[in-house]
Design a protein around this motif. Sequence first.
Motif, PDB file in Angstrom:
ATOM      1  N   ARG A 358       0.936  -1.146  -0.028  1.00  0.00           N
ATOM      2  CA  ARG A 358       0.177  -0.083  -0.156  1.00  0.00           C
ATOM      3  C   ARG A 358       1.139   1.201   0.111  1.00  0.00           C
ATOM      4  N   TYR A 376      -4.489  10.067  -1.720  1.00  0.00           N
ATOM      5  CA  TYR A 376      -4.279   9.066  -2.680  1.00  0.00           C
ATOM      6  C   TYR A 376      -3.616   7.587  -2.268  1.00  0.00           C
ATOM      7  N   GLN A 378      -2.558   3.692  -3.440  1.00  0.00           N
ATOM      8  CA  GLN A 378      -2.362   2.769  -4.510  1.00  0.00           C
ATOM      9  C   GLN A 378      -2.158   1.352  -3.673  1.00  0.00           C
ATOM     10  N   GLU A 380      -1.251  -2.914  -4.115  1.00  0.00           N
ATOM     11  CA  GLU A 380      -0.979  -4.051  -5.088  1.00  0.00           C
ATOM     12  C   GLU A 380      -1.202  -5.372  -4.040  1.00  0.00           C
ATOM     13  N   GLU A 395      -3.893  -4.828  -9.144  1.00  0.00           N
ATOM     14  CA  GLU A 395      -3.625  -3.448  -8.658  1.00  0.00           C
ATOM     15  C   GLU A 395      -4.922  -2.611  -8.497  1.00  0.00           C
ATOM     16  N   SER A 396      -4.888  -1.731  -7.644  1.00  0.00           N
ATOM     17  CA  SER A 396      -6.223  -0.949  -7.474  1.00  0.00           C
ATOM     18  C   SER A 396      -5.717   0.421  -6.851  1.00  0.00           C
ATOM     19  N   GLU A 397      -6.679   1.328  -6.782  1.00  0.00           N
ATOM     20  CA  GLU A 397      -6.098   2.830  -6.491  1.00  0.00           C
ATOM     21  C   GLU A 397      -7.367   3.650  -5.871  1.00  0.00           C
ATOM     22  N   SER A 398      -7.214   4.347  -5.195  1.00  0.00           N
ATOM     23  CA  SER A 398      -8.298   5.168  -4.403  1.00  0.00           C
ATOM     24  C   SER A 398      -8.033   6.790  -4.510  1.00  0.00           C
ATOM     25  N   HIS A 399      -9.027   7.588  -4.552  1.00  0.00           N
ATOM     26  CA  HIS A 399      -8.968   9.004  -4.137  1.00  0.00           C
ATOM     27  C   HIS A 399      -9.812   9.378  -3.468  1.00  0.00           C
ATOM     28  N   THR A 442      -7.602  -2.188 -11.613  1.00  0.00           N
ATOM     29  CA  THR A 442      -7.507  -1.335 -12.600  1.00  0.00           C
ATOM     30  C   THR A 442      -7.237  -1.946 -13.964  1.00  0.00           C
TER      31      THR A 442
END
Length: 493
Positions: A358, A376, A378, A380, A395-399, A442
Amino acid sequence: MKKFITKSAGVLTLLSASIAISHADTDVAQLQQQVSQLEQSLKQLKTELSRIQGQSQIVAVSADADSVDAELASEGEDDQSFVTRAELQGLQSDIENYKYQVQRERDTKTALSTRQLLINGVVQAKASYIDEPQVVQPQGQNTGSAVNNRRSSFDLGAVQIGFAGNLFKDYEQGKNLDFNLRFGTSPQTGTNNSYLNLLDAQLIYNVLPTFSADTGRLTVTLGQQLLPFGQEVQATEDLKPTINNALFSLPGYGYGLALREVGLIVRGDALPTVDYGYNYRSPMISYAFGLVNGNGANKSDDNDDKNFIGRLRYTLPAQYNSWLRELSFGVSWYQGKSNLFDTSGVSASFAGKGDVLRKGFDIYYNHHPFGATYEYVQGEDETYSNSTATVYTRESESHTGTLFWNFGEQFVKGFRNQGRYDDWWPKSYQAFYRFDSIDRDTNASNQTIDIHSLGLNAFFAETTKLQVNVNRVNNEITNKTYNELVAQLQYGF
């Protein structure tokens, strides 16, 4: 002639002797009178001395009893006040009765502890309405979790009680040993078994002195605690503007970073900016790092690998009145391993261990009346695929971004520090907008959840606030879009 002279001399001698005797008698009488006067004066002096000594004793007794003025009489006054032995004994009896009453109140009506103790807590009572009916089908014979066209509900959010205190107080340098213990519960789906779970259980040792505000801090925390990752995870309930937490911090759709972990974490800061007039302290550098089990709260480690957590935050060194005050930038890092399982068969089996990573970046700015935050994250995660029997990296991401505007007196320290009677508190309000988004994968489609929130927080007591949130939710994973209205009353103690 001789005879006459002789006789005359004799007569004169007798007359002289008679006169002398007469004078002697007169002197004796005068002396006796003087002696008598002296004796009378002596008696008066003794009487006056006794009176003065008596007054001195009365003054001493009155001073010990704190009930009589130290000066009993002024010059020229004849009236005097005296304390009898019975009155003095009565006063002593009243004092003893008061001491007994105070001790009894403490023994029977006061919570006692061996060491210094502070009890605190928070309760959230809320109501919600969703314009999309919620339906959860029963699973076999399990009907407890089934939901049939639900649009509204009353719930309890976070319900917590905590105990904090001191185990060792260092009077020379302030290197204290403190503790923190907290229990809490949250709403359960399909059951009313909302058990009170252990949230925090930690020992905190201050390695560096804490008496001076212009020096750095360094603490070591051992036990179960929140991870020092970003802003949302570490924010306490009274500081969060929204009712619902950010998606990335939650388990399930998110990364579960808000869950407590058991481990050892070092926290510190350096180069603080201090304004004693405003009771303001802002360190330029803040940092935290440590090792945790990595598999959640109240659990022993499920493998032999420890997860690493680290955070570094830089705050612009600005004075309290500067418009750059409270502008900071932070980076966070969490890395470890988790067990992988093959669930394709009748029973699950181990499929090795996968990497967990993270990475986070955040910006924070809060200068009354305006504030803005952005975070932000990210992720894995090495994941085992049952269909291909291989391990792949998801893989992922957040805002998460928030804009808020404060208006009212509470956010100005000068108003909060005013001495007012009883439960006075400056009324104030906070309006905000938040955008919260997470993409679970993603590399795949329809894995995004977006939430737009508008809200208003009303602060009308020191530990109490009313929150109203309107949420617009677009969930591509469930292919649903709906609006949600949530109102919550939060109070603490």
